[in-house]
Design a protein around this motif. Sequence first.
Motif, short mmCIF file in Angstrom:
data_model
loop_
_atom_site.label_atom_id
_atom_site.label_comp_id
_atom_site.label_asym_id
_atom_site.label_seq_id
_atom_site.Cartn_x
_atom_site.Cartn_y
_atom_site.Cartn_z
N GLY A 125 0.81 -1.21 0.00
CA GLY A 125 0.00 0.00 0.00
C GLY A 125 0.84 1.26 0.00
O GLY A 125 2.08 1.21 -0.05
N GLN A 126 0.19 2.42 0.04
CA GLN A 126 0.90 3.70 0.05
C GLN A 126 0.28 4.61 1.10
O GLN A 126 -0.83 4.36 1.57
N ALA A 127 1.02 5.67 1.44
CA ALA A 127 0.48 6.67 2.35
C ALA A 127 -0.41 7.60 1.53
O ALA A 127 0.09 8.42 0.77
N SER A 128 -1.71 7.45 1.66
CA SER A 128 -2.62 8.31 0.90
C SER A 128 -2.78 9.64 1.62
O SER A 128 -2.33 9.80 2.76
N ARG A 129 -3.41 10.58 0.94
CA ARG A 129 -3.70 11.87 1.57
C ARG A 129 -5.08 12.29 1.14
O ARG A 129 -5.57 11.85 0.08
N PRO A 130 -5.76 13.13 1.92
CA PRO A 130 -7.07 13.59 1.48
C PRO A 130 -6.93 14.46 0.23
O PRO A 130 -6.04 15.32 0.17
N VAL A 131 -7.75 14.20 -0.78
CA VAL A 131 -7.77 15.08 -1.95
C VAL A 131 -8.38 16.40 -1.50
O VAL A 131 -9.37 16.44 -0.76
N LYS A 132 -7.76 17.50 -1.93
CA LYS A 132 -8.17 18.82 -1.44
C LYS A 132 -9.42 19.34 -2.15
O LYS A 132 -9.74 18.91 -3.26
N GLU A 133 -10.08 20.28 -1.54
CA GLU A 133 -11.23 20.94 -2.15
C GLU A 133 -10.81 21.53 -3.49
O GLU A 133 -9.75 22.16 -3.60
N ARG A 134 -11.60 21.29 -4.52
CA ARG A 134 -11.40 21.77 -5.89
C ARG A 134 -10.23 21.10 -6.62
O ARG A 134 -9.84 21.51 -7.71
N GLU A 135 -9.64 20.09 -6.01
CA GLU A 135 -8.53 19.37 -6.65
C GLU A 135 -9.13 18.30 -7.58
O GLU A 135 -9.79 17.37 -7.10
#
Length: 312
Positions: free
Chosen positions: A125-135
């Motif tokens: 797996g990978q370290a995911s991140r929250p997709v940002k607003e408007r991204e």
Amino acid sequence: MTERKISHLRYLALAMPNFEEERDFFIKHWGLIEVKGDENTSYLAAAGSDEAYVVRLRKGEKRIDLVGFAAKDRADVDSFYQELLAKDVQMVHPPQALSQFDGGYGFRFFDVDGRTLEISTENKGQASRPVKEREAIPVKLSHVVFNTSNLAKTTQWWLDVLGFSISDSLVSDHMGDMMHFLRCNKAHHSIAVAQGPHHSLHHMSFEMRGIEEWMRGAGKILRAGTRMVWGLGRHNAGDNTFAYFIDPAGNTVEYTTELATIEDEDAWEPHKLNIREVSTQDQWGTANPMSEFVARESFNDVDHGLFVAPPL
Ligand SMILES: [Fe+2]
């Protein structure tokens, strides 16, 4: 409800002769991130997904290489393998340490039509991140849809052998069943099967953060000169939004968001949604009307990978 051994969809692996163009499209325009690659392969991750990659591209004759699913642990992998053996499923290899860079333990086999499938666990797996607003990039792989020349047979196999459930179906007055949406967890569908002229990839779909990001994503792909075959709209089955494009290899790719979840699976009654009703295809009425011409766009080329294990 019977206990399922498959916990979720992990990735889709595809091969195509114009590998470089396809890779460029997914990295520069679609918004996936190459985490590993060489002159013949590319592993592409989605920023919001814990999977090390959600798409694998390989240079070669056009085909579906394989579809990867996860199981929760080794015990489930091993017992599922035994279950499938007892059901005469044709195996590619038994449970073993997997050779791709994210490791894992799993086995490969053919489905009833010859698509290669993989069930694995303990992938890095990978370290995911929250997709940002408007991204305007995909959060994750949402679902994969196959064409089959025998919808009833293919669907029954996925239910009986793999333990998927039908969430809803599309039907037509003169053709009967046209598409079944299949779930392996609370997501309305991770897989769907459509009646087509042959076995092939119908489309692959990527989930965006929300409506705003989905709209921006669609606009970005249009501005990149990619043809939209159907959209922008909102399906009835699954309640998800849709925008379908044709990628450089001739595969249909979708941006979607807000796919329904089925919280109480025991109480869920599948619907047969008639495509005669305009709201079945598009609740909003914003998409171009579905027609035979639009439907044909996703027949795709005959899959040359049936009952042939991919080289990696
Ligand atoms: Fe879809």
